[in-house]
Motif scaffolding. Structure first.
Motif, mmCIF file in Angstrom:
data_model
loop_
_atom_site.group_PDB
_atom_site.id
_atom_site.type_symbol
_atom_site.label_atom_id
_atom_site.label_comp_id
_atom_site.label_asym_id
_atom_site.label_seq_id
_atom_site.Cartn_x
_atom_site.Cartn_y
_atom_site.Cartn_z
ATOM 1 N N GLY A 14 35.721 38.824 47.147
ATOM 2 C CA GLY A 14 35.297 38.015 46.065
ATOM 3 C C GLY A 14 33.642 37.989 46.203
ATOM 4 N N VAL A 15 33.267 37.746 47.488
ATOM 5 C CA VAL A 15 31.648 37.512 47.713
ATOM 6 C C VAL A 15 30.942 39.011 47.667
ATOM 7 N N ARG A 16 31.551 40.060 48.197
ATOM 8 C CA ARG A 16 30.995 41.420 48.207
ATOM 9 C C ARG A 16 30.802 41.916 46.906
ATOM 10 N N THR A 93 32.982 36.168 38.755
ATOM 11 C CA THR A 93 33.806 35.067 39.077
ATOM 12 C C THR A 93 34.927 35.805 39.881
ATOM 13 N N CYS A 94 35.154 35.353 40.936
ATOM 14 C CA CYS A 94 36.511 36.095 41.919
ATOM 15 C C CYS A 94 37.472 36.033 41.092
ATOM 16 N N PRO A 95 38.307 37.174 41.138
ATOM 17 C CA PRO A 95 39.426 37.220 40.387
ATOM 18 C C PRO A 95 40.512 36.133 40.880
ATOM 19 N N PHE A 96 40.403 35.891 42.028
ATOM 20 C CA PHE A 96 41.449 34.704 42.809
ATOM 21 C C PHE A 96 41.068 33.438 42.212
ATOM 22 N N VAL A 97 39.774 33.218 41.790
ATOM 23 C CA VAL A 97 39.453 31.993 41.214
ATOM 24 C C VAL A 97 39.820 31.825 39.819
ATOM 25 N N GLN A 159 42.424 24.179 45.140
ATOM 26 C CA GLN A 159 41.278 25.025 45.442
ATOM 27 C C GLN A 159 41.645 26.168 46.310
ATOM 28 N N THR A 160 40.744 27.425 46.014
ATOM 29 C CA THR A 160 41.270 28.359 46.908
ATOM 30 C C THR A 160 40.980 28.484 48.362
ATOM 31 N N THR A 161 40.184 27.686 48.722
ATOM 32 C CA THR A 161 39.728 27.530 50.087
ATOM 33 C C THR A 161 40.214 26.376 50.927
ATOM 34 N N ILE A 187 45.895 29.314 47.098
ATOM 35 C CA ILE A 187 45.106 29.358 48.158
ATOM 36 C C ILE A 187 44.785 30.803 48.378
ATOM 37 N N CYS A 188 43.427 30.983 48.341
ATOM 38 C CA CYS A 188 43.274 32.612 48.626
ATOM 39 C C CYS A 188 43.738 33.109 49.622
ATOM 40 N N PRO A 189 44.244 34.508 49.743
ATOM 41 C CA PRO A 189 44.972 34.895 50.847
ATOM 42 C C PRO A 189 44.060 35.189 52.095
#
Ligand code: SF4
Length: 289
Positions: A14-16, A93-97, A159-161, A187-189
Protein backbone atom coordinates in the motif's frame (compact mmCIF):
# COMPACT_ATOMS: atom_id res chain seq x y z
CA UNK A 1 27.49 -10.84 16.48
CA UNK A 2 24.61 -12.19 14.38
CA UNK A 3 22.14 -9.85 12.72
CA UNK A 4 18.75 -11.29 11.86
CA UNK A 5 16.53 -9.17 9.62
CA UNK A 6 12.82 -9.79 9.23
CA UNK A 7 11.87 -10.81 5.68
CA UNK A 8 8.90 -8.45 5.71
CA UNK A 9 10.76 -5.22 6.37
CA UNK A 10 10.34 -1.94 4.57
CA UNK A 11 7.59 -0.66 2.31
CA UNK A 12 4.41 -2.69 2.14
CA UNK A 13 2.32 -2.90 -1.01
CA UNK A 14 0.00 0.00 0.00
CA UNK A 15 2.83 2.39 0.83
CA UNK A 16 4.82 1.53 -2.30
CA UNK A 17 1.68 2.08 -4.40
CA UNK A 18 0.96 5.49 -2.79
CA UNK A 19 4.55 6.65 -3.33
CA UNK A 20 4.61 5.45 -6.95
CA UNK A 21 1.36 7.30 -7.68
CA UNK A 22 2.71 10.49 -6.04
CA UNK A 23 6.03 10.34 -7.89
CA UNK A 24 4.33 9.60 -11.21
CA UNK A 25 2.14 12.69 -10.90
CA UNK A 26 4.89 15.00 -9.66
CA UNK A 27 7.12 13.92 -12.55
CA UNK A 28 4.44 14.85 -15.07
CA UNK A 29 3.11 18.02 -13.52
CA UNK A 30 6.03 19.28 -11.42
CA UNK A 31 4.17 19.25 -8.13
CA UNK A 32 1.34 17.54 -6.32
CA UNK A 33 -0.16 17.95 -2.84
CA UNK A 34 -1.05 15.58 -0.03
CA UNK A 35 -3.31 16.55 2.86
CA UNK A 36 -1.20 15.45 5.79
CA UNK A 37 1.84 13.22 5.22
CA UNK A 38 1.33 10.58 2.51
CA UNK A 39 2.75 7.95 4.86
CA UNK A 40 3.93 8.02 8.47
CA UNK A 41 7.66 8.37 7.91
CA UNK A 42 9.19 11.86 8.20
CA UNK A 43 12.35 10.97 6.23
CA UNK A 44 10.35 9.66 3.25
CA UNK A 45 8.00 12.64 3.39
CA UNK A 46 11.08 14.93 3.33
CA UNK A 47 12.52 13.07 0.30
CA UNK A 48 9.22 13.30 -1.53
CA UNK A 49 8.95 17.00 -0.76
CA UNK A 50 12.23 17.49 -2.68
CA UNK A 51 10.59 15.78 -5.65
CA UNK A 52 7.54 18.05 -5.66
CA UNK A 53 5.18 16.06 -3.40
CA UNK A 54 4.13 18.80 -0.99
CA UNK A 55 2.28 18.36 2.27
CA UNK A 56 -0.56 20.75 3.06
CA UNK A 57 -2.50 20.85 6.31
CA UNK A 58 -5.92 21.56 4.87
CA UNK A 59 -7.56 21.73 1.46
CA UNK A 60 -8.10 25.49 1.74
CA UNK A 61 -4.27 25.87 1.53
CA UNK A 62 -4.55 25.36 -2.27
CA UNK A 63 -6.88 26.68 -4.97
CA UNK A 64 -5.84 24.54 -7.96
CA UNK A 65 -3.60 21.57 -8.72
CA UNK A 66 -3.76 17.87 -7.93
CA UNK A 67 -4.00 16.12 -4.60
CA UNK A 68 -3.03 12.59 -3.71
CA UNK A 69 -5.22 10.81 -1.20
CA UNK A 70 -2.74 9.12 1.12
CA UNK A 71 -2.57 5.40 1.93
CA UNK A 72 -4.76 5.81 5.06
CA UNK A 73 -7.50 7.65 3.14
CA UNK A 74 -9.04 11.02 4.02
CA UNK A 75 -12.46 11.84 5.51
CA UNK A 76 -15.32 12.03 3.02
CA UNK A 77 -15.92 15.78 3.49
CA UNK A 78 -12.37 16.51 2.28
CA UNK A 79 -12.84 14.28 -0.76
CA UNK A 80 -16.17 15.98 -1.59
CA UNK A 81 -14.75 19.47 -1.05
CA UNK A 82 -11.84 18.77 -3.42
CA UNK A 83 -14.26 17.50 -6.05
CA UNK A 84 -16.48 20.56 -5.68
CA UNK A 85 -13.46 22.88 -6.04
CA UNK A 86 -12.42 21.14 -9.26
CA UNK A 87 -9.16 19.92 -7.78
CA UNK A 88 -7.83 16.79 -9.48
CA UNK A 89 -7.93 13.84 -7.07
CA UNK A 90 -5.64 10.80 -7.27
CA UNK A 91 -6.78 8.20 -4.82
CA UNK A 92 -3.85 6.28 -3.28
CA UNK A 93 -5.92 4.90 -0.39
CA UNK A 94 -4.63 1.40 0.23
CA UNK A 95 -7.08 -1.20 -1.14
CA UNK A 96 -6.98 -3.02 2.22
CA UNK A 97 -8.15 0.16 3.96
CA UNK A 98 -10.90 0.69 1.38
CA UNK A 99 -11.94 -2.94 1.87
CA UNK A 100 -12.38 -2.31 5.63
CA UNK A 101 -14.56 0.72 4.88
CA UNK A 102 -16.66 -1.33 2.44
CA UNK A 103 -17.17 -4.10 5.00
CA UNK A 104 -18.26 -1.57 7.62
CA UNK A 105 -20.75 -0.01 5.20
CA UNK A 106 -22.08 -3.48 4.36
CA UNK A 107 -22.58 -4.25 8.07
CA UNK A 108 -24.50 -0.99 8.49
CA UNK A 109 -26.73 -1.73 5.49
CA UNK A 110 -27.52 -5.17 6.96
CA UNK A 111 -28.74 -3.61 10.21
CA UNK A 112 -25.73 -4.35 12.40
CA UNK A 113 -24.51 -1.88 15.00
CA UNK A 114 -21.11 -1.06 13.56
CA UNK A 115 -18.17 -1.48 15.91
CA UNK A 116 -14.64 -0.48 14.86
CA UNK A 117 -11.74 -1.70 16.96
CA UNK A 118 -9.00 0.89 16.57
CA UNK A 119 -7.65 4.29 17.46
CA UNK A 120 -10.25 7.03 16.78
CA UNK A 121 -7.44 9.55 16.21
CA UNK A 122 -5.72 7.49 13.50
CA UNK A 123 -6.31 8.80 9.94
CA UNK A 124 -7.45 5.37 8.73
CA UNK A 125 -10.19 5.22 11.35
CA UNK A 126 -11.19 8.85 10.70
CA UNK A 127 -11.52 7.97 6.99
CA UNK A 128 -13.65 4.87 7.62
CA UNK A 129 -15.79 6.57 10.28
CA UNK A 130 -16.59 9.48 7.95
CA UNK A 131 -18.53 7.10 5.66
CA UNK A 132 -20.56 5.54 8.48
CA UNK A 133 -23.52 6.57 10.64
CA UNK A 134 -22.55 9.00 13.42
CA UNK A 135 -23.56 6.44 16.10
CA UNK A 136 -20.85 3.99 14.93
CA UNK A 137 -18.83 2.87 17.95
CA UNK A 138 -15.01 2.98 18.01
CA UNK A 139 -13.31 0.89 20.69
CA UNK A 140 -9.66 1.55 21.39
CA UNK A 141 -9.29 -0.66 24.47
CA UNK A 142 -11.30 -3.15 26.52
CA UNK A 143 -12.11 -0.34 28.96
CA UNK A 144 -14.22 1.39 26.27
CA UNK A 145 -16.60 -1.59 26.18
CA UNK A 146 -18.02 -0.61 29.58
CA UNK A 147 -19.68 2.45 28.01
CA UNK A 148 -21.73 0.26 25.64
CA UNK A 149 -25.33 -0.87 25.98
CA UNK A 150 -26.93 -3.99 24.51
CA UNK A 151 -27.48 -4.11 20.74
CA UNK A 152 -29.39 -7.02 19.10
CA UNK A 153 -26.88 -7.27 16.20
CA UNK A 154 -23.24 -6.22 16.23
CA UNK A 155 -20.94 -6.02 13.21
CA UNK A 156 -17.22 -5.70 13.88
CA UNK A 157 -14.21 -4.59 11.85
CA UNK A 158 -10.75 -3.55 13.04
CA UNK A 159 -7.91 -1.16 12.15
CA UNK A 160 -5.64 -2.78 9.56
CA UNK A 161 -2.56 -2.56 11.81
CA UNK A 162 -4.24 -4.02 14.92
CA UNK A 163 -2.59 -7.03 16.58
CA UNK A 164 -4.69 -10.23 16.34
CA UNK A 165 -4.39 -10.64 20.14
CA UNK A 166 -5.90 -7.22 20.80
CA UNK A 167 -8.59 -7.79 18.21
CA UNK A 168 -9.60 -11.10 19.81
CA UNK A 169 -9.41 -9.61 23.33
CA UNK A 170 -11.72 -6.70 22.54
CA UNK A 171 -14.06 -8.68 20.27
CA UNK A 172 -14.52 -11.40 22.90
CA UNK A 173 -15.16 -8.72 25.54
CA UNK A 174 -18.25 -7.79 23.51
CA UNK A 175 -19.91 -11.18 23.90
CA UNK A 176 -22.33 -10.07 26.61
CA UNK A 177 -23.47 -7.05 24.61
CA UNK A 178 -25.28 -8.69 21.70
CA UNK A 179 -27.01 -11.88 20.56
CA UNK A 180 -25.76 -11.82 17.01
CA UNK A 181 -22.29 -10.98 15.70
CA UNK A 182 -20.82 -10.58 12.26
CA UNK A 183 -17.05 -10.09 12.29
CA UNK A 184 -14.73 -9.22 9.44
CA UNK A 185 -11.06 -9.74 10.14
CA UNK A 186 -9.74 -6.59 8.47
CA UNK A 187 -6.20 -6.80 9.82
CA UNK A 188 -3.86 -6.37 6.86
CA UNK A 189 -2.10 -9.65 5.92
CA UNK A 190 1.18 -7.76 5.69
CA UNK A 191 0.73 -6.45 9.25
CA UNK A 192 0.04 -9.98 10.53
CA UNK A 193 3.20 -11.35 8.87
CA UNK A 194 5.34 -8.54 10.30
CA UNK A 195 3.93 -9.09 13.78
CA UNK A 196 4.60 -12.86 13.60
CA UNK A 197 8.17 -12.30 12.42
CA UNK A 198 8.73 -9.73 15.15
CA UNK A 199 7.67 -12.25 17.80
CA UNK A 200 9.93 -14.94 16.32
CA UNK A 201 12.97 -12.66 16.19
CA UNK A 202 12.32 -11.23 19.67
CA UNK A 203 12.40 -14.78 21.06
CA UNK A 204 15.70 -15.57 19.31
CA UNK A 205 17.70 -12.33 19.71
CA UNK A 206 19.20 -10.50 22.73
CA UNK A 207 18.29 -7.07 21.44
CA UNK A 208 15.65 -5.86 18.99
CA UNK A 209 15.63 -2.74 16.84
CA UNK A 210 12.31 -1.68 15.38
CA UNK A 211 12.92 0.88 12.64
CA UNK A 212 10.28 3.36 11.55
CA UNK A 213 8.51 6.66 12.08
CA UNK A 214 7.64 7.51 15.68
CA UNK A 215 4.23 8.52 14.28
CA UNK A 216 3.67 5.19 12.50
CA UNK A 217 0.94 3.04 14.11
CA UNK A 218 2.25 -0.19 12.60
CA UNK A 219 5.84 0.49 13.71
CA UNK A 220 4.71 1.37 17.24
CA UNK A 221 2.67 -1.84 17.29
CA UNK A 222 5.73 -3.89 16.26
CA UNK A 223 7.80 -2.22 18.99
CA UNK A 224 5.13 -2.99 21.62
CA UNK A 225 4.88 -6.63 20.47
CA UNK A 226 8.66 -7.03 20.57
CA UNK A 227 8.97 -5.34 23.98
CA UNK A 228 6.53 -7.82 25.50
CA UNK A 229 8.96 -10.64 24.65
CA UNK A 230 12.32 -8.85 24.63
CA UNK A 231 12.74 -6.03 27.14
CA UNK A 232 15.73 -4.73 25.22
CA UNK A 233 13.66 -3.44 22.31
CA UNK A 234 14.45 -0.03 20.85
CA UNK A 235 12.22 1.86 18.43
CA UNK A 236 14.51 3.98 16.26
CA UNK A 237 13.59 6.27 13.40
CA UNK A 238 17.02 6.30 11.74
CA UNK A 239 20.56 5.09 12.43
CA UNK A 240 21.21 8.38 14.23
CA UNK A 241 19.09 7.17 17.16
CA UNK A 242 21.36 4.14 17.75
CA UNK A 243 23.46 4.07 20.91
CA UNK A 244 26.61 1.96 21.15
CA UNK A 245 25.80 0.85 24.71
CA UNK A 246 22.72 -1.01 23.38
CA UNK A 247 25.07 -3.37 21.53
CA UNK A 248 27.38 -4.23 24.45
CA UNK A 249 27.75 -8.01 25.03
CA UNK A 250 25.08 -8.70 22.43
CA UNK A 251 25.30 -11.96 20.44
CA UNK A 252 22.22 -11.61 18.27
CA UNK A 253 20.49 -8.47 17.00
CA UNK A 254 16.98 -8.67 15.54
CA UNK A 255 15.84 -6.03 13.07
CA UNK A 256 12.29 -5.34 11.97
CA UNK A 257 10.92 -2.30 10.19
CA UNK A 258 7.51 -0.75 9.74
CA UNK A 259 5.55 -0.71 6.50
CA UNK A 260 6.51 2.90 5.78
CA UNK A 261 10.25 2.55 6.41
CA UNK A 262 12.38 2.81 3.24
CA UNK A 263 15.19 0.34 2.47
CA UNK A 264 17.90 3.01 2.70
CA UNK A 265 17.06 3.75 6.33
CA UNK A 266 17.13 0.03 7.18
CA UNK A 267 20.46 -0.49 5.35
CA UNK A 268 22.01 2.50 7.04
CA UNK A 269 21.02 1.21 10.48
CA UNK A 270 22.42 -2.25 9.67
CA UNK A 271 25.71 -0.74 8.50
CA UNK A 272 26.07 1.18 11.76
CA UNK A 273 25.13 -1.81 13.89
CA UNK A 274 27.86 -3.78 12.08
CA UNK A 275 30.33 -0.94 12.51
CA UNK A 276 29.28 1.34 15.39
CA UNK A 277 30.37 4.95 15.00
CA UNK A 278 30.33 4.82 11.19
CA UNK A 279 28.10 7.85 10.82
CA UNK A 280 29.07 8.50 7.19
CA UNK A 281 27.60 5.42 5.65
CA UNK A 282 24.31 7.01 4.60
CA UNK A 283 23.12 5.12 1.56
CA UNK A 284 23.10 6.96 -1.74
CA UNK A 285 19.86 5.39 -2.88
CA UNK A 286 16.76 7.39 -2.19
CA UNK A 287 13.07 7.18 -2.88
CA UNK A 288 12.23 6.81 -6.56
CA UNK A 289 15.82 6.29 -7.74
S1 SF4 B 1 0.11 -1.91 6.13
FE1 SF4 B 1 -1.41 -3.03 4.91
S2 SF4 B 1 -3.23 -1.73 5.03
FE2 SF4 B 1 -1.53 -0.43 5.64
S3 SF4 B 1 -0.88 0.54 3.76
FE3 SF4 B 1 0.36 -1.30 3.99
S4 SF4 B 1 -0.70 -2.90 2.78
FE4 SF4 B 1 -2.14 -1.19 3.17
Amino acid sequence: MKIKIAKNSGFCFGVRRAIDIALGVSKKSGSVYTIGPIIHNPQVVGELENKGVKVIKKLSDIKTGSIIIRAHGVPKNIFDEAKAKGIKILDATCPFVTRSKNYAEKLGSEGYKIIIIGNPKHPEIKYIFSYLPKNTVILKTNEDIKKLKFFPKMGIITQTTQSPENFIKIASGLLGYSNEFKIFNTICPDAINRQKETQELARKCDVMFVIGGKNSANTKRLAAISKKIRKKTYHIETARDLKNEWLKNVKCVGIVAGASTPDWIIKEAIAIIKKPGNKNCREKRRIGK
